[in-house]
Design an enzyme around this catalytic site. Structure first.
Site, PDB file in Angstrom:
ATOM      1  N   LYS A 136      60.546  89.350  46.812  1.00 54.26           N
ATOM      2  CA  LYS A 136      61.529  90.382  46.537  1.00 54.26           C
ATOM      3  C   LYS A 136      60.836  91.560  45.868  1.00 54.26           C
ATOM      4  O   LYS A 136      59.847  91.310  45.175  1.00 54.26           O
ATOM      5  CB  LYS A 136      62.687  89.884  45.669  1.00 54.26           C
ATOM      6  CG  LYS A 136      62.364  89.056  44.431  1.00 54.26           C
ATOM      7  CD  LYS A 136      61.428  89.531  43.367  1.00 54.26           C
ATOM      8  CE  LYS A 136      61.632  90.802  42.650  1.00 54.26           C
ATOM      9  NZ  LYS A 136      60.553  91.096  41.651  1.00 54.26           N
ATOM     10  N   TYR A 221      67.310  91.536  40.113  1.00 57.70           N
ATOM     11  CA  TYR A 221      67.851  90.246  39.663  1.00 57.70           C
ATOM     12  C   TYR A 221      69.312  90.374  39.239  1.00 57.70           C
ATOM     13  O   TYR A 221      70.118  89.472  39.477  1.00 57.70           O
ATOM     14  CB  TYR A 221      67.022  89.678  38.503  1.00 57.70           C
ATOM     15  CG  TYR A 221      65.710  89.092  38.951  1.00 57.70           C
ATOM     16  CD1 TYR A 221      65.639  87.795  39.437  1.00 57.70           C
ATOM     17  CD2 TYR A 221      64.539  89.842  38.900  1.00 57.70           C
ATOM     18  CE1 TYR A 221      64.429  87.262  39.862  1.00 57.70           C
ATOM     19  CE2 TYR A 221      63.328  89.315  39.316  1.00 57.70           C
ATOM     20  CZ  TYR A 221      63.289  88.031  39.803  1.00 57.70           C
ATOM     21  OH  TYR A 221      62.093  87.502  40.231  1.00 57.70           O
TER      22      TYR A 221
HETATM   23  P1  NAD Z   1      49.827  91.714  41.501  1.00 58.09           P
HETATM   24  O1  NAD Z   1      49.378  93.122  41.330  1.00 58.09           O
HETATM   25  O2  NAD Z   1      49.464  90.740  40.441  1.00 58.09           O
HETATM   26  O3  NAD Z   1      49.277  91.141  42.886  1.00 58.09           O
HETATM   27  C1  NAD Z   1      49.351  91.881  44.074  1.00 58.09           C
HETATM   28  C2  NAD Z   1      48.314  91.378  45.034  1.00 58.09           C
HETATM   29  O4  NAD Z   1      48.341  92.197  46.205  1.00 58.09           O
HETATM   30  C3  NAD Z   1      46.877  91.469  44.461  1.00 58.09           C
HETATM   31  O5  NAD Z   1      46.173  90.302  44.779  1.00 58.09           O
HETATM   32  C4  NAD Z   1      46.293  92.654  45.177  1.00 58.09           C
HETATM   33  O6  NAD Z   1      44.881  92.565  45.331  1.00 58.09           O
HETATM   34  C5  NAD Z   1      47.002  92.605  46.518  1.00 58.09           C
HETATM   35  N1  NAD Z   1      47.019  93.866  47.225  1.00 58.09           N
HETATM   36  C6  NAD Z   1      46.850  94.008  48.542  1.00 58.09           C
HETATM   37  N2  NAD Z   1      46.875  95.297  48.903  1.00 58.09           N
HETATM   38  C7  NAD Z   1      47.063  95.996  47.779  1.00 58.09           C
HETATM   39  C8  NAD Z   1      47.163  97.388  47.504  1.00 58.09           C
HETATM   40  N3  NAD Z   1      47.092  98.307  48.476  1.00 58.09           N
HETATM   41  N4  NAD Z   1      47.383  97.759  46.222  1.00 58.09           N
HETATM   42  C9  NAD Z   1      47.485  96.863  45.235  1.00 58.09           C
HETATM   43  N5  NAD Z   1      47.374  95.519  45.448  1.00 58.09           N
HETATM   44  C10 NAD Z   1      47.153  95.098  46.701  1.00 58.09           C
HETATM   45  O7  NAD Z   1      51.393  91.755  41.714  1.00 58.09           O
HETATM   46  P2  NAD Z   1      52.409  90.538  41.597  1.00 58.09           P
HETATM   47  O8  NAD Z   1      53.008  90.520  40.254  1.00 58.09           O
HETATM   48  O9  NAD Z   1      51.743  89.309  42.100  1.00 58.09           O
HETATM   49  O10 NAD Z   1      53.573  91.015  42.606  1.00 58.09           O
HETATM   50  C11 NAD Z   1      53.456  90.855  44.008  1.00 58.09           C
HETATM   51  C12 NAD Z   1      54.852  90.740  44.628  1.00 58.09           C
HETATM   52  O11 NAD Z   1      55.501  89.608  44.080  1.00 58.09           O
HETATM   53  C13 NAD Z   1      55.768  91.920  44.346  1.00 58.09           C
HETATM   54  O12 NAD Z   1      56.555  92.190  45.476  1.00 58.09           O
HETATM   55  C14 NAD Z   1      56.653  91.446  43.216  1.00 58.09           C
HETATM   56  O13 NAD Z   1      57.928  92.044  43.201  1.00 58.09           O
HETATM   57  C15 NAD Z   1      56.750  89.970  43.535  1.00 58.09           C
HETATM   58  N6  NAD Z   1      56.991  89.147  42.339  1.00 58.09           N
HETATM   59  C16 NAD Z   1      58.002  88.250  42.374  1.00 58.09           C
HETATM   60  C17 NAD Z   1      58.260  87.463  41.283  1.00 58.09           C
HETATM   61  C18 NAD Z   1      59.339  86.427  41.315  1.00 58.09           C
HETATM   62  O14 NAD Z   1      59.617  85.834  40.283  1.00 58.09           O
HETATM   63  N7  NAD Z   1      59.933  86.166  42.465  1.00 58.09           N
HETATM   64  C19 NAD Z   1      57.485  87.590  40.132  1.00 58.09           C
HETATM   65  C20 NAD Z   1      56.445  88.510  40.137  1.00 58.09           C
HETATM   66  C21 NAD Z   1      56.211  89.294  41.249  1.00 58.09           C
END
Ligand code: NAD
Length: 368
Positions: A136, A221
């Site tokens: 999401k 949320y």
């Molecule tokens: P994050 O920044 O920790 O991880 C993102 C990942 O995507 C990294 O490994 C990064 O290297 C990669 N990536 C690939 N292309 C990229 C680019 N062009 N720019 C930046 N990063 C790139 O982020 P996250 O917290 O893991 O969030 C990722 C997704 O998960 C989001 O959509 C967020 O909303 C979702 N999320 C959901 C929950 C949940 O509880 N359901 C919790 C946290 C995050």
């Protein structure tokens, strides 16, 4: 081993004092029973902070297993391969992952990258013939969400959105109580979702990659919660934005939005989405006969809550473990959770976010 059995037994007696019988299979929990059915073989795309959490949680899954990786960082792939025993042939990068189509050992890809990449990446996964699980928000607006739904339909694969709360035992218990009429005629929902965002250079504050600010990330949320707690779809929204730091929160990146939603029954929701307050994670539902209050309501848990009948005592189980076992059940057995997690469900939230942004911009009530 009594622990899993205890868990199931606890589930059959809800803390509200009334014995509510839950069929454990509706909660998708790993029950400790012998399981030799199909296992969903999943590749994670995006080995960031949430991807790491999902991978760890999947170790305890019975019906789903991490078998592949898609990453732009070779060093991470080396580390994860060793940690999760993943064969090299199941590892891809963002350029070559269309080749998944030739890999019979992967059933589904879990897209856990920045929001602005979800649509294009999910469509490529679908075209490679793999089921799509997408975090999401599913995209950065409803049009993207609809494109994803259409592409998955055309490819004959399932599209599921990472709505982990739809599998969470206390949340499921409150939804069941609402369905059973325990709260009477529902009148009011309050959802408050927020945290203080850190590093100003992260993708979450970059419009192209995030699609917006707090609303896309955490406010969603309260939107999704309003819908599953009230059990209705809103027909109008109003919204107001407050910005105290225009340097960090540039044009198109919302810091704080207060929004209201009206529902066909006459129930209203009053919500807050923010990147400016920590520990803001609370749902409150009130009807003519009673209430439910949850705080924290959507964090990684344990979720805490009570109703007018008493404290909610359903056990905490790692959300992503329940979610991934549940998603395997959806994919293999077409058994749905209490509230859907499909692409159409995702599009409903995206339409509301579009309407909230329009309401902020115009200062007008927006009909849905
Ligand atoms: P994050 O920044 O920790 O991880 C993102 C990942 O995507 C990294 O490994 C990064 O290297 C990669 N990536 C690939 N292309 C990229 C680019 N062009 N720019 C930046 N990063 C790139 O982020 P996250 O917290 O893991 O969030 C990722 C997704 O998960 C989001 O959509 C967020 O909303 C979702 N999320 C959901 C929950 C949940 O509880 N359901 C919790 C946290 C995050």
């Amino acid at each position: 081993m009594g622990t899993r059995r205890n868990f199931i037994e606890k589930l059959t007696v809800a803390s509200v004092g009334v014995p509510l019988v839950y069929n454990p299979s509706t909660l998708f929990a790993a029950t400790g029973e012998h399981y030799d059915g199909p296992v969903l073989r999943v590749a994670i795309m995006g080995l960031g902070s949430y991807g790491t959490r999902v991978a760890k949680a999947m170790v305890s899954c019975k019906r789903a297993r991490l078998v592949g990786l898609i990453s732009g960082t070779p060093a991470k792939v080396v580390k994860w391969r060793a940690q999760y025993n993943i064969p090299e042939k199941n590892c891809y990068n963002y350029q070559n992952f269309d080749q998944l189509k030739d890999n019979p050992d992967i059933d589904a890809v879990y897209v856990i990258t920045p929001n602005g990449l979800h649509c294009e990446q999910s469509i490529r996964v679908a075209r490679a013939g793999k089921h799509v699980i997408c975090e999401k928000p599913m995209g950065i607006n409803a049009a993207e969400g609809q494109k994803m739904v259409d592409a998955c339909k055309a490819a004959g694969v399932k599209l599921l959105i990472g709505y982990r709360m739809h599998f969470e035992p206390k949340t499921v218990a409150v939804i069941k109580m609402r369905q059973e009429g325990v709260f009477g005629q529902l009148k009011f929902f309050q959802g408050q979702s927020g945290f203080v965002i850190g590093n100003p250079n992260q993708w979450r504050l970059n419009k192209k990659l995030s699609g917006g600010g707090a609303m896309m990330d955490i406010g969603i949320y309260s939107i999704n919660g309003a819908r599953y707690m009230l059990g209705e779809e809103p027909v109008w929204v109003t919204a107001q934005e407050t910005k105290t730091d225009p340097v960090k929160f540039k044009e198109g990146i919302d810091e704080t939005i207060q929004f209201q939603m009206g529902f066909p029954s006459g129930a209203v929701a009053s919500c807050l989405s923010t990147y400016a307050m920590n520990h803001l994670d609370r749902f409150f539902l009130n009807g003519s006969e009673g209430f439910a209050e949850m705080q924290p309501s959507t964090g990684y848990g344990p979720i805490e809550g009570r109703t007018h009948k008493g404290k909610l005592t359903q056990p905490h189980i790692t959300h992503q473990t329940l979610q991934m076992d549940g998603m395997a059940k959806i994919i293999f057995e077409d058994i749905q959770p209490i509230v859907p997690v499909d692409g159409e469900e995702g599009v409903k939230d995206m339409k509301i976010i579009d309407a909230i942004f329009l309401a902020v911009k115009t200062g007008k009530k927006v009909m849905l």
